[in-house]
Design a protein around this motif. Structure first.
Motif, short mmCIF file in Angstrom:
data_model
loop_
_atom_site.label_atom_id
_atom_site.label_comp_id
_atom_site.label_asym_id
_atom_site.label_seq_id
_atom_site.Cartn_x
_atom_site.Cartn_y
_atom_site.Cartn_z
N PHE A 61 0.79 -1.06 -0.11
CA PHE A 61 -0.16 0.02 0.07
C PHE A 61 0.75 1.39 -0.10
N PHE A 62 2.07 1.30 0.09
CA PHE A 62 3.10 2.31 0.44
C PHE A 62 4.40 1.79 -0.52
N GLY A 63 4.28 2.37 -1.41
CA GLY A 63 5.68 2.28 -2.47
C GLY A 63 6.15 0.76 -2.49
N PRO A 64 7.50 0.58 -2.21
CA PRO A 64 8.12 -0.58 -2.24
C PRO A 64 8.09 -1.54 -1.09
N PHE A 65 7.37 -1.34 -0.24
CA PHE A 65 7.10 -2.07 1.01
C PHE A 65 5.72 -3.02 0.70
N TYR A 66 6.33 -4.41 1.01
CA TYR A 66 5.34 -5.29 0.92
C TYR A 66 5.11 -6.14 2.42
N GLY A 67 3.92 -6.40 2.68
CA GLY A 67 3.45 -7.29 3.87
C GLY A 67 3.19 -8.61 3.21
N GLY A 68 2.96 -9.75 4.28
CA GLY A 68 2.36 -10.98 3.93
C GLY A 68 0.89 -11.12 4.13
N TYR A 69 0.30 -11.88 3.31
CA TYR A 69 -1.04 -12.14 3.29
C TYR A 69 -1.18 -13.58 2.89
N ASN A 70 -1.58 -14.11 4.06
CA ASN A 70 -1.55 -15.81 4.07
C ASN A 70 -3.16 -16.43 4.47
N VAL A 71 -3.43 -17.11 3.40
CA VAL A 71 -4.97 -17.56 3.70
C VAL A 71 -4.76 -18.81 4.30
N LEU A 72 -4.98 -19.10 5.50
CA LEU A 72 -4.79 -20.23 6.29
C LEU A 72 -5.82 -21.30 6.36
N ALA A 73 -6.99 -20.78 6.05
CA ALA A 73 -8.32 -21.61 5.99
C ALA A 73 -9.28 -21.07 4.96
N LEU A 74 -9.87 -21.92 4.15
CA LEU A 74 -10.72 -21.25 3.24
C LEU A 74 -11.95 -22.14 2.87
N ASP A 75 -13.02 -21.97 2.86
CA ASP A 75 -14.23 -23.18 2.78
C ASP A 75 -14.25 -23.32 1.34
N PRO A 76 -14.49 -24.61 0.80
CA PRO A 76 -14.67 -24.82 -0.54
C PRO A 76 -15.33 -24.04 -1.41
N ASP A 77 -16.46 -23.11 -0.85
CA ASP A 77 -17.22 -22.45 -1.70
C ASP A 77 -16.56 -20.95 -1.80
N TYR A 78 -15.48 -20.74 -0.90
CA TYR A 78 -14.86 -19.36 -1.03
C TYR A 78 -16.05 -18.27 -0.34
N ARG A 79 -16.56 -18.79 0.83
CA ARG A 79 -17.42 -18.10 1.56
C ARG A 79 -17.20 -17.26 2.80
N GLN A 105 -17.43 -19.67 14.88
CA GLN A 105 -16.77 -20.63 16.20
C GLN A 105 -15.57 -21.35 15.66
N ALA A 106 -16.13 -21.94 14.54
CA ALA A 106 -15.04 -23.05 13.95
C ALA A 106 -13.93 -22.39 13.32
N LEU A 107 -14.08 -21.24 12.92
CA LEU A 107 -12.77 -20.30 12.56
C LEU A 107 -11.87 -19.84 13.64
N VAL A 108 -12.57 -19.53 14.79
CA VAL A 108 -11.85 -19.12 16.15
C VAL A 108 -11.21 -20.15 16.57
N GLU A 109 -11.87 -21.32 16.64
CA GLU A 109 -11.25 -22.55 17.16
C GLU A 109 -9.92 -23.00 16.38
N ARG A 110 -10.10 -22.95 14.82
CA ARG A 110 -9.00 -23.27 14.06
C ARG A 110 -8.03 -22.16 14.34
N ALA A 111 -8.10 -21.00 14.50
CA ALA A 111 -7.12 -20.01 14.97
C ALA A 111 -6.36 -20.20 16.26
N ALA A 112 -7.34 -20.88 17.09
CA ALA A 112 -6.53 -21.16 18.54
C ALA A 112 -5.67 -22.52 18.21
N GLU A 113 -6.19 -23.27 17.56
CA GLU A 113 -5.46 -24.53 17.11
C GLU A 113 -3.98 -24.02 16.51
#
Length: 181
Positions: A108-126, A153-161
């Motif tokens: 978002f700011f010039g040459p500086f990049y940050g990571g974006y990691n999708v750790l869980a995604l439902d099959p329908d991309y919802r 709650q399932a997503l929160v539990e996955r994040a806790a794991e």
């Protein structure tokens, strides 16, 4: 509503930008079999670990569109419901690995990049669980402004794991006070 430059960079920049890192939290893995075309479009921020770049923001959305150069245009927006002040930031994202692995770097700011990691995604991309380069940055995203309690709650539990500080999650308001999404 007044518009202020977004000093945030929501899910696609957050921590990595501030840390100057496009990594992935140790012990986690990005979704494989990822299809960018299915991920494009609007996502609503349902919950997050809070940081100064998003402080006080609700009605938070991220819109992703394909760029001519094969990257992704990212438009993040939110509103401080107490002040009525809007925040918008436009950035760009590119795959770090193969395009079927949900790991991107965002700027978002010039040459500086940050990571974006999708750790869980439902099959329908919802709905998705997204992290920055470390466990200080986490978002729960959905295609709709709300999630069913069991799904949330399932997503929160996955994040806790995955050892994220889920007790510090902030749920994002998307109610009547938000402009039409």
């Amino acid at each position: 509503m007044p518009l202020r430059p977004l000093a945030i960079a929501l899910p696609l920049v957050a921590g990595g930008l501030l840390a100057g890192c496009t990594g992935i939290p140790e012990g986690t893995q990005a979704v494989e079999g990822f299809t960018l075309d299915r991920y494009l479009g609007r996502w609503y921020e349902i919950a997050r670990l809070d940081h100064s770049f998003e402080e006080g923001l609700d009605c938070v959305t991220a819109d992703y569109a394909l760029r001519d150069d094969g990257g992704v245009t990212v438009i993040n927006s939110g509103i401080n419901l107490e002040t009525g002040e809007s925040s918008v930031a436009e950035g760009k994202a590119y795959f770090i690995e193969e395009p079927n692995v949900a790991r991107l770097k965002v700027s978002f700011f010039g040459p500086f990049y940050g990571g974006y990691n999708v750790l869980a995604l439902d099959p329908d991309y919802r709905h998705a669980l997204v992290a920055g380069p470390n466990r200080d940055y986490l978002w729960i995203l959905a295609r709709t402004p709300t999630l069913a309690p069991a799904t949330y709650q399932a997503l929160v539990e996955r994040a806790a794991e995955l050892d994220f500080a889920v007790d510090a999650l902030i749920e994002v308001e998307h109610g009547e006070a938000c402009p039409a999404h």
